[in-house]
Design an enzyme around this catalytic site. Structure first.
Site, PDB file in Angstrom:
ATOM      1  N   ASN A  95       2.651 108.925  14.097  1.00 40.36           N
ATOM      2  CA  ASN A  95       3.809 108.840  13.225  1.00 40.36           C
ATOM      3  C   ASN A  95       4.323 110.236  12.857  1.00 40.36           C
ATOM      4  O   ASN A  95       3.905 111.245  13.412  1.00 40.36           O
ATOM      5  CB  ASN A  95       3.452 108.022  11.979  1.00 40.36           C
ATOM      6  CG  ASN A  95       4.574 107.118  11.536  1.00 40.36           C
ATOM      7  OD1 ASN A  95       5.682 107.580  11.307  1.00 40.36           O
ATOM      8  ND2 ASN A  95       4.292 105.833  11.402  1.00 40.36           N
ATOM      9  N   HIS A 125     -12.865 127.627   6.743  1.00 40.24           N
ATOM     10  CA  HIS A 125     -13.158 129.023   6.429  1.00 40.24           C
ATOM     11  C   HIS A 125     -14.546 129.110   5.799  1.00 40.24           C
ATOM     12  O   HIS A 125     -15.110 128.102   5.348  1.00 40.24           O
ATOM     13  CB  HIS A 125     -12.123 129.588   5.452  1.00 40.24           C
ATOM     14  CG  HIS A 125     -10.732 129.591   5.994  1.00 40.24           C
ATOM     15  ND1 HIS A 125     -10.266 130.563   6.851  1.00 40.24           N
ATOM     16  CD2 HIS A 125      -9.710 128.711   5.829  1.00 40.24           C
ATOM     17  CE1 HIS A 125      -9.022 130.301   7.184  1.00 40.24           C
ATOM     18  NE2 HIS A 125      -8.660 129.187   6.575  1.00 40.24           N
ATOM     19  N   ALA A 169      -5.249 104.810   3.553  1.00 37.72           N
ATOM     20  CA  ALA A 169      -4.289 105.876   3.267  1.00 37.72           C
ATOM     21  C   ALA A 169      -4.822 106.836   2.202  1.00 37.72           C
ATOM     22  O   ALA A 169      -5.430 106.424   1.213  1.00 37.72           O
ATOM     23  CB  ALA A 169      -2.968 105.271   2.806  1.00 37.72           C
ATOM     24  N   THR A 174     -15.041 113.317   5.548  1.00 36.35           N
ATOM     25  CA  THR A 174     -15.897 114.496   5.667  1.00 36.35           C
ATOM     26  C   THR A 174     -17.172 114.222   6.448  1.00 36.35           C
ATOM     27  O   THR A 174     -17.899 115.165   6.783  1.00 36.35           O
ATOM     28  CB  THR A 174     -16.275 115.033   4.280  1.00 36.35           C
ATOM     29  OG1 THR A 174     -16.992 114.009   3.561  1.00 36.35           O
ATOM     30  CG2 THR A 174     -15.032 115.421   3.491  1.00 36.35           C
ATOM     31  N   LYS A 175     -17.466 112.942   6.714  1.00 34.84           N
ATOM     32  CA  LYS A 175     -18.675 112.566   7.458  1.00 34.84           C
ATOM     33  C   LYS A 175     -18.325 111.460   8.456  1.00 34.84           C
ATOM     34  O   LYS A 175     -17.315 110.774   8.305  1.00 34.84           O
ATOM     35  CB  LYS A 175     -19.772 112.080   6.503  1.00 34.84           C
ATOM     36  CG  LYS A 175     -20.277 113.169   5.559  1.00 34.84           C
ATOM     37  CD  LYS A 175     -21.392 112.653   4.666  1.00 34.84           C
ATOM     38  CE  LYS A 175     -21.914 113.761   3.750  1.00 34.84           C
ATOM     39  NZ  LYS A 175     -22.989 113.276   2.845  1.00 34.84           N
ATOM     40  N   ARG A 192     -16.287  97.910   3.941  1.00 34.82           N
ATOM     41  CA  ARG A 192     -16.836  96.678   4.517  1.00 34.82           C
ATOM     42  C   ARG A 192     -16.608  96.673   6.013  1.00 34.82           C
ATOM     43  O   ARG A 192     -15.865  97.492   6.554  1.00 34.82           O
ATOM     44  CB  ARG A 192     -16.167  95.437   3.899  1.00 34.82           C
ATOM     45  CG  ARG A 192     -14.677  95.295   4.212  1.00 34.82           C
ATOM     46  CD  ARG A 192     -14.158  93.969   3.687  1.00 34.82           C
ATOM     47  NE  ARG A 192     -12.727  93.772   3.879  1.00 34.82           N
ATOM     48  CZ  ARG A 192     -12.164  93.286   4.984  1.00 34.82           C
ATOM     49  NH1 ARG A 192     -12.923  92.960   6.036  1.00 34.82           N
ATOM     50  NH2 ARG A 192     -10.849  93.115   5.068  1.00 34.82           N
TER      51      ARG A 192
END
Length: 205
Positions: A95, A125, A169, A174-175, A192
């Site tokens: 998009n 960084h 959204a 991060t994992k 879920r």
């Protein structure tokens, strides 16, 4: 001549590091600026094309991306750092205003849906302020087949999102996220599994 050889060698070493699936850190100026400029020039030309310039659009995308697929559709406002580190493996609906910071490989599986404002950021960084301006960190990102990223999702370097999963959204991933789940939040967490109950019965053949 020695300086020229050194520059060529440095570029080769940088490309080997950047295209590896291993995390790395380096001086930000070690990555080849001329290749970033090339990507920027191609993106500027792409932004000027009209609907009648379909052939040229395809040529630009083939030159820009490391692995191009004719069913990969970057929307308006698409940005990336280098392009050669982005690999499409099938249909990808991208998009508006999507950013891919591809200092490491970004692999996007077939059937990807990437919402507006999404950022795939391989680069980062150093955490310590004394090193932050002079140490770039980077790690690859992988979206397996049929992943859907909702609007304004951020995925950081080193993350793999499993096949068929949906990221809500505004999430910050991060994992790693396993296959076949709905996940959301900051940081993103599994909510879920996706099941047959999520199907629209009137749309089944």
């Amino acid at each position: 001549m020695a300086d020229m050889h050194m520059n060529i060698q440095s570029t080769e070493e940088a490309l080997e590091r950047m295209t590896s699936m291993e995390p790395y850190h380096c001086n930000p100026f070690c990555n080849p600026g001329q290749l970033k400029k090339k990507a920027g020039d191609l993106l500027k030309e792409l932004s000027r094309l009209t609907e009648n310039d379909g052939d040229r659009r395809g040529e630009i995308l083939k030159e820009l991306f490391g692995t191009y697929h004719y069913l990969a559709f970057p929307g308006e406002g698409f940005h990336c750092d280098y392009g050669f580190n982005i690999h499409f493996h099938g249909l990808a609906v991208i998009n508006y205003n999507v950013t891919m910071l591809d200092t490491s490989p970004i692999n996007i599986g077939a059937g990807a849906f990437i919402g507006p404002g999404v950022c795939l950021a391989c680069s980062g960084h150093a955490i310590h302020p004394s090193q932050r301006s002079r140490v770039l960190t980077s790690a690859p990102i992988t979206l397996e087949d049929n992943v859907w990223l909702g609007a304004n999702v951020t995925v950081v370097g080193g993350v793999t999102i499993g096949a068929g999963s949906v990221i809500g959204a505004g999430s910050v991933v991060t994992k790693d996220i396993p296959a076949g789940v709905i996940a959301a939040g900051v940081p993103c967490r599994v909510i879920r599994e996706i099941t047959d109950e999520d199907k629209f019965e009137d749309m089944e053949e």
